[in-house]
Write an enzyme that holds these catalytic residues in place. Structure first.
Site, PDB file in Angstrom:
ATOM      1  N   SER A  79      11.509 -12.335  -1.495  1.00 50.75           N
ATOM      2  CA  SER A  79      12.005 -11.400  -0.479  1.00 50.75           C
ATOM      3  C   SER A  79      12.770 -10.224  -1.094  1.00 50.75           C
ATOM      4  CB  SER A  79      12.917 -12.132   0.503  1.00 50.75           C
ATOM      5  OG  SER A  79      14.060 -12.637  -0.161  1.00 50.75           O
TER       6      SER A  79
ATOM      7  N   LEU B  96      -7.275 -11.029 -19.929  1.00 49.33           N
ATOM      8  CA  LEU B  96      -6.782 -12.383 -20.160  1.00 49.33           C
ATOM      9  C   LEU B  96      -5.925 -12.858 -19.004  1.00 49.33           C
ATOM     10  CD1 LEU B  96      -5.823 -11.929 -23.901  1.00 49.33           C
ATOM     11  CD2 LEU B  96      -7.812 -13.144 -22.994  1.00 49.33           C
TER      12      LEU B  96
ATOM     13  N   HIS C 131       0.828  -1.198   0.000  1.00 48.61           N
ATOM     14  CA  HIS C 131       0.000   0.000   0.000  1.00 48.61           C
ATOM     15  C   HIS C 131       0.868   1.256   0.000  1.00 48.61           C
ATOM     16  CE1 HIS C 131      -3.232   2.748   0.815  1.00 48.61           C
ATOM     17  NE2 HIS C 131      -2.708   3.096   1.973  1.00 48.61           N
TER      18      HIS C 131
END
Length: 549
Positions: free
Chosen positions: A271, A549, A129
Site C-alpha cells: 500500500s 533472466l 498507467h
C-alpha cells in the site's frame, strides 16, 4: 510460462471475463513476472463501491466507443489466437474486427491500461498507467514511428537529478553489494518470501543467491543499480529493483541500455506505492551513468509492448508435475500413458561436450553471426560470453551437486565440435530457476530449466531454412538439451516463442502455457517485433533474440 494448474490455455471467453477492474485505490502487486502467477480479482467491500466501480467501467467503455481510448492491435491478435485455439463455434471465421468489437463491448479497457493481463499470468506491476503516461515510452493510440529512435534526447550528467527520490517516512535507500554473501542472501530472502507467486499461492520463484550474483554482476555492472529500500529503525531490506548494462541492437541501431529486473516489494508494504519510486530512482541512477534507454518485461499490458511471447513447457518429471498440480492428466489419457508420452531419450544424439574456456572465442563468433537473424538482440564481447555461459557453471565436478550438477551450478552450456576441423558448429545453454511448492507438506521444490541462448552454423548454409535442414538441426540440438536437463533431475523445461523456437516446440512435445511475456523498450521507438505472432517483415519469434533472466 504455465499457470500452476496446467500448461493448457483457458477458453478465451473465460480469460476475458475473469478480469475486472480493482478499486481505484487498490495498490496491486509489485512483483516480477513469473511462469506460475495468476491475477486475482479483488473482492468488493460494499454496495457503494460496487456502484462506483460500475460507473467507472461505463465511462471507460464510453470513451472507448467514442475513440478516446484504443485497444492495442497486439491484444486483439493475442485474443484472436486464443479464440481459434479454443475451437468454439465460429472460431475459424473470427476476424480481428470481430475480436475488437467484442473487447469493446465487454468493457475490458482495464487490460489495456495494465490492470490485468490476458490470462492474468506473469504479473509484473511496473506502476500505474498514470505513472507510465509521464514516462518516455510509446503511448496508447500512437501510430507506428516514421523511423526508429529515442523519444527524449540524452542530457549531460549535470542536468540529471542529483538527489535520490524521497521515500515515505521510516524508510531509507540502500545500495546492495551482490559480491557480499550476506547482502546477496538478504536479496534472496526478500525474493524467496515476497516475490511472484500464482493466484492460489501454490508456487513462488526461488532465486538462489548464486543465481542473483551471476545475473546481477555481468562485465561492467554498476553496483549502484542494485537499489534497495530498508526500514530505517532495524535496517531490514523490504524492497528491491535492479539494473544491469547490456549492449542492445534493435534492428539497425546498437546502443547501451539497462536491463531492469527483480522489482519486489514486501507483501506488507504494497500500500506504500513504492514500485513507482523504485523505478524512478533506478532510472535516475542509470541516467547518471549516461545511459538513457532500457529494456524490461511484464506479464501485464502497460504502455506499450514492442513484442509479446508465449511460454511453452516440456514435462520431464510428469508424475511429480501432476502431484504438485503444475499440470493435470488429460481426460482421454491415463497417467501411465502421459508419462510414456513425455518420456525423454536416455542418450544425446549429437557429439556434445561441455563448453570450456578454449571455446569462448568460437562461441562468441558463432553467437554473433547467428543472432544477426533476429531484430532485437544483445551484442556480446568475449567477456560477456565467458560470463553468460561459463561463470555460472558452479564448483567441483559434475555429480557433486546431485546427478548431472555441480555445487552452486546455475547454467549449463554445451557445444558441438567438428572432429576434423575442431570448429564449434553448434551450442546450446539453459539455466536453473526453481520454484517453491508452497502448499507442499515438505520442502517441495519445482526444478525448472529455462532455455537460454543457442546457435547453429547450419543457419549459414544456403537454403538451410527453406529446405528444413536448420529446423532438423535445432530439433536435435534442443532434444539433447532436454536429455541433459532430464539427467540433471529437472522437472520441467521452459521456453518462449522467440528466436527460432517455433522450429522445435511442437515436435519436441512442448505444451503451450497460459503465460505471456511482454517486452518493453524505455525511451526508444520501433515498430512491433515478431514474437508469438509474425509481422509483415519477420516470422513468429524472429523479432526477439533477448532472453530475460
Amino acid at each position: 510460462m504455465a499457470s500452476s494448474q496446467s500448461p493448457g490455455i483457458e477458453p478465451a471467453a473465460d480469460a476475458i471475463d475473469g478480469h475486472r477492474e480493482e478499486e481505484e485505490n487498490s495498490s496491486g502487486s509489485e512483483d516480477e513476472g513469473h511462469p506460475l502467477e495468476s491475477t486475482s480479482t479483488a473482492p468488493s467491500t460494499g454496495q457503494t463501491k460496487k456502484k462506483k466501480k460500475k460507473k467507472s467501467k461505463a465511462a471507460r467503455a464510453l470513451r472507448a466507443l467514442t475513440g478516446k481510448s484504443e485497444i492495442p492491435q497486439e491484444l486483439v491478435d493475442r485474443v484472436l489466437v486464443r479464440v481459434r485455439e479454443d475451437g468454439g463455434a465460429g472460431s475459424d471465421e473470427a476476424t480481428a474486427a470481430d475480436v475488437r468489437e467484442a473487447l469493446e463491448a465487454m468493457k475490458i479497457m482495464d487490460v489495456v491500461k495494465g490492470k490485468a493481463g490476458i490470462g492474468g499470468i506473469n504479473r509484473k506491476d511496473m506502476g500505474e498507467h498514470k505513472f507510465w503516461a509521464t514516462q518516455p515510452v510509446p503511448q496508447p493510440g500512437e501510430g507506428p514511428p516514421i523511423e526508429d529512435g529515442y523519444i527524449e534526447p540524452s542530457v549531460p550528467r549535470d542536468q540529471v537529478r542529483q538527489e535520490p527520490y524521497v521515500l515515505p517516512n521510516s524508510f531509507e535507500w540502500t545500495t546492495l553489494e551482490m559480491s557480499d554473501p550476506n547482502q546477496a542472501k538478504e536479496v534472496y530472502d526478500l525474493l524467496s518470501l515476497n516475490y511472484v507467486e500464482d493466484d492460489e499461492a501454490s508456487f513462488r520463484f526461488q532465486y538462489s543467491a548464486e543465481f542473483l550474483q551471476w545475473a546481477l554482476q555481468p562485465p561492467g555492472y554498476f553496483k549502484e543499480w542494485h537499489v534497495g529500500v530498508r526500514v530505517s529503525s532495524n535496517k531490514k531490506l523490504v524492497a528491491f529493483i535492479s539494473g544491469v548494462p547490456l549492449s542492445l541492437r534493435v534492428r539497425k541501431n546498437v546502443f547501451v541500455a539497462c536491463e531492469i529486473n527483480y522489482l519486489c516489494v514486501h507483501k506488507k508494504l504494497r500500500s506504500k506505492r513504492l514500485a513507482p519510486v523504485l523505478i524512478k530512482e533506478v532510472t535516475r541512477r542509470v541516467h547518471l551513468e549516461g545511459i538513457f534507454q532500457a529494456i524490461y518485461t511484464a506479464g501485464v499490458v502497460v504502455p506499450t509492448p514492442v513484442s509479446t511471447c508465449q511460454y511453452h513447457h516440456r514435462a520431464l518429471n510428469t508424475s511429480k508435475l501432476v502431484d504438485i498440480h503444475f499440470t493435470s492428466v488429460p481426460r482421454h489419457m491415463s497417467l501411465a500413458r502421459l508419462i510414456n508420452y513425455n518420456r525423454v531419450p536416455d542418450k544425446t544424439t549429437l557429439p556434445i561436450r561441455e563448453m570450456e574456456e578454449k571455446d569462448v572465442k568460437q562461441v562468441a563468433d558463432l553467437f554473433a553471426r547467428f543472432m544477426l537473424r533476429y531484430d532485437m538482440v544483445p551484442t556480446m564481447t568475449f567477456d560477456d560470453v565467458r560470463h553468460q555461459f561459463l561463470s555460472g557453471n558452479g564448483t567441483g565436478k559434475l555429480g557433486d551437486g546431485g546427478p548431472g550438477r555441480r555445487e552452486r551450478q546455475v547454467t549449463w552450456c554445451y557445444v558441438v565440435e567438428d572432429p576434423q576441423t575442431h570448429q564449434v558448429t553448434d551450442f546450446f545453454s539453459f539455466y536453473s530457476l526453481p520454484s517453491t511448492v508452497i502448499n507442499s507438506p515438505g520442502p517441495g521444490v519445482l526444478q525448472a530449466a529455462y532455455l537460454y541462448y543457442y546457435a547453429s552454423a547450419t543457419a549459414f548454409e544456403p537454403g538451410a531454412e527453406s529446405d528444413g535442414r536448420l529446423k532438423k538441426r535445432l530439433q536435435q540440438l534442443i532434444n539433447d538439451a532436454l536429455v541433459i536437463a532430464h539427467n540433471a533431475k529437472f522437472d520441467v523445461f521452459n521456453a518462449l516463442t522467440l528466436m527460432d523456437n517455433m522450429n522445435f516446440l511442437t515436435d519436441l512435445k512442448f505444451g503451450k502455457g497460459d503465460g505471456f511475456l511482454n517486452f518493453y523498450l524505455y525511451n526508444w521507438r520501433t515498430t512491433p517485433l515478431a514474437g508469438m505472432t509474425a509481422t509483415e517483415d519477420a516470422g513468429a519469434g524472429k523479432g526477439v533474440g533477448v532472453v530475460m533472466l
